[in-house]
Write an enzyme that holds these catalytic residues in place. Structure first.
Site, PDB file in Angstrom:
ATOM      1  N   ASP A  13       0.776  -1.088   0.122  1.00  0.00           N
ATOM      2  CA  ASP A  13       0.101   0.000  -0.019  1.00  0.00           C
ATOM      3  C   ASP A  13       0.987   1.045  -0.108  1.00  0.00           C
ATOM      4  O   ASP A  13       2.071   0.978   0.179  1.00  0.00           O
ATOM      5  CB  ASP A  13      -0.868   0.001   1.167  1.00  0.00           C
ATOM      6  CG  ASP A  13      -1.689   1.258   1.575  1.00  0.00           C
ATOM      7  OD1 ASP A  13      -2.361   1.836   0.604  1.00  0.00           O
ATOM      8  OD2 ASP A  13      -1.448   1.754   2.636  1.00  0.00           O
ATOM      9  N   ASP A  15      -0.208   5.189   0.891  1.00  0.00           N
ATOM     10  CA  ASP A  15      -0.501   6.066   2.065  1.00  0.00           C
ATOM     11  C   ASP A  15      -0.487   5.308   3.557  1.00  0.00           C
ATOM     12  O   ASP A  15      -1.343   4.537   3.652  1.00  0.00           O
ATOM     13  CB  ASP A  15      -1.867   6.878   1.797  1.00  0.00           C
ATOM     14  CG  ASP A  15      -1.735   7.820   0.519  1.00  0.00           C
ATOM     15  OD1 ASP A  15      -0.782   8.754   0.408  1.00  0.00           O
ATOM     16  OD2 ASP A  15      -2.556   7.834  -0.291  1.00  0.00           O
ATOM     17  N   ASP A 176      -1.250  -0.688   5.929  1.00  0.00           N
ATOM     18  CA  ASP A 176      -1.618  -0.181   7.421  1.00  0.00           C
ATOM     19  C   ASP A 176      -2.891  -0.116   7.843  1.00  0.00           C
ATOM     20  O   ASP A 176      -3.180   0.247   8.796  1.00  0.00           O
ATOM     21  CB  ASP A 176      -0.952   1.433   7.389  1.00  0.00           C
ATOM     22  CG  ASP A 176      -1.713   2.195   6.406  1.00  0.00           C
ATOM     23  OD1 ASP A 176      -2.550   3.352   7.101  1.00  0.00           O
ATOM     24  OD2 ASP A 176      -2.037   2.044   5.319  1.00  0.00           O
TER      25      ASP A 176
END
Length: 229
Positions: A13, A15, A176
């Site tokens: 991922d 961001d 995250d």
């Protein structure tokens, strides 16, 4: 890489995982809500939605608006985000997390691994970010929000595997948020959560992450544990 070892795929991922973009995101979101005359939700609520596509995010952040209002909000966010990006130094507004570059360089240099991206960012946004960090062309597969349903739908990862020829048992999703973990599990991948992003460690564990790491220094050992343990 020996003939007996499978080629493996590591998908990141962006961001909250590779890039610390929360200041940029919050500034753009605040301006977007101001543009449509609607109060901006609290910072924790906004950041908890990072990773979703704008079409999914905006109705959650502004349930009192109609579809036209959500479209206007998404358009205002895109414009504000681009304005901030163009007016500032991306290395300051969207820096890599500590240790990320070293781990990326290590993984990109291995001949037994392919490294890719699956992000809720647009193609244009990702291109600007990769250029700013000198990472254009570094990733063998780059999946963006323009071409897929929002996370946690597994479309991005199915496409990444199709493009690389790597099967699910030999692929790992790193992210995250619970959206990343759920997407990875839905595609049949092993998953690693990172504890420095937008969702807390306990949420990543509850979503089914195989491992959760607290720093980039722990990421390569976690990959080894997943594949060799």
């Amino acid at each position: 890489m020996s003939d007996s070892e499978p080629l493996r795929l590591v998908v990141f991922d962006v961001d909250g995982t590779l890039i610390d973009s929360q200041a940029h995101i919050m500034a753009a979101m605040t301006l977007a809500f101001e543009a449509v005359g609607h109060p901006c939700p609290p910072r924790p609520q906004v950041l908890s939605m990072v990773g979703l596509s704008l079409a999914v995010m905006m109705p959650k952040l502004a349930p009192g608006l109609d579809a036209q209002g959500h479209d206007a909000l998404a358009a205002a966010y895109k414009a504000s985000f681009a304005d901030i990006r163009m007016s500032g130094n991306p290395l300051e507004t969207a820096p890599l997390f500590p240790g990320a570059r070293e781990v990326l360089d290590h993984l990109l240099g291995r001949d037994d691994l392919l490294v890719g991206i699956a992000t809720g960012k647009s193609r244009r946004g990702l291109d600007h970010l990769l250029e700013a960090h000198g990472l254009t062309g570094a990733f063998v597969t780059e999946q963006v929000a323009d071409h897929h349903p929002s996370k946690p739908h597994p479309s991005m990862l199915f496409t990444a595997m199709a493009e690389t020829g790597v099967e699910a048992p030999n692929a790992v999703m790193i992210g995250d948020t619970t959206f990343d973990i759920e997407m990875g599990r839905a595609a049949g991948l092993r998953t690693i959560g990172v504890g420095w992003g937008y969702h807390p460690t306990e949420a990543l564990v509850a979503a089914g992450a195989d491992e959760v790491v607290a720093s980039y220094a722990a990421l390569t050992p976690a990959l080894h544990k997943i594949w060799e343990g």
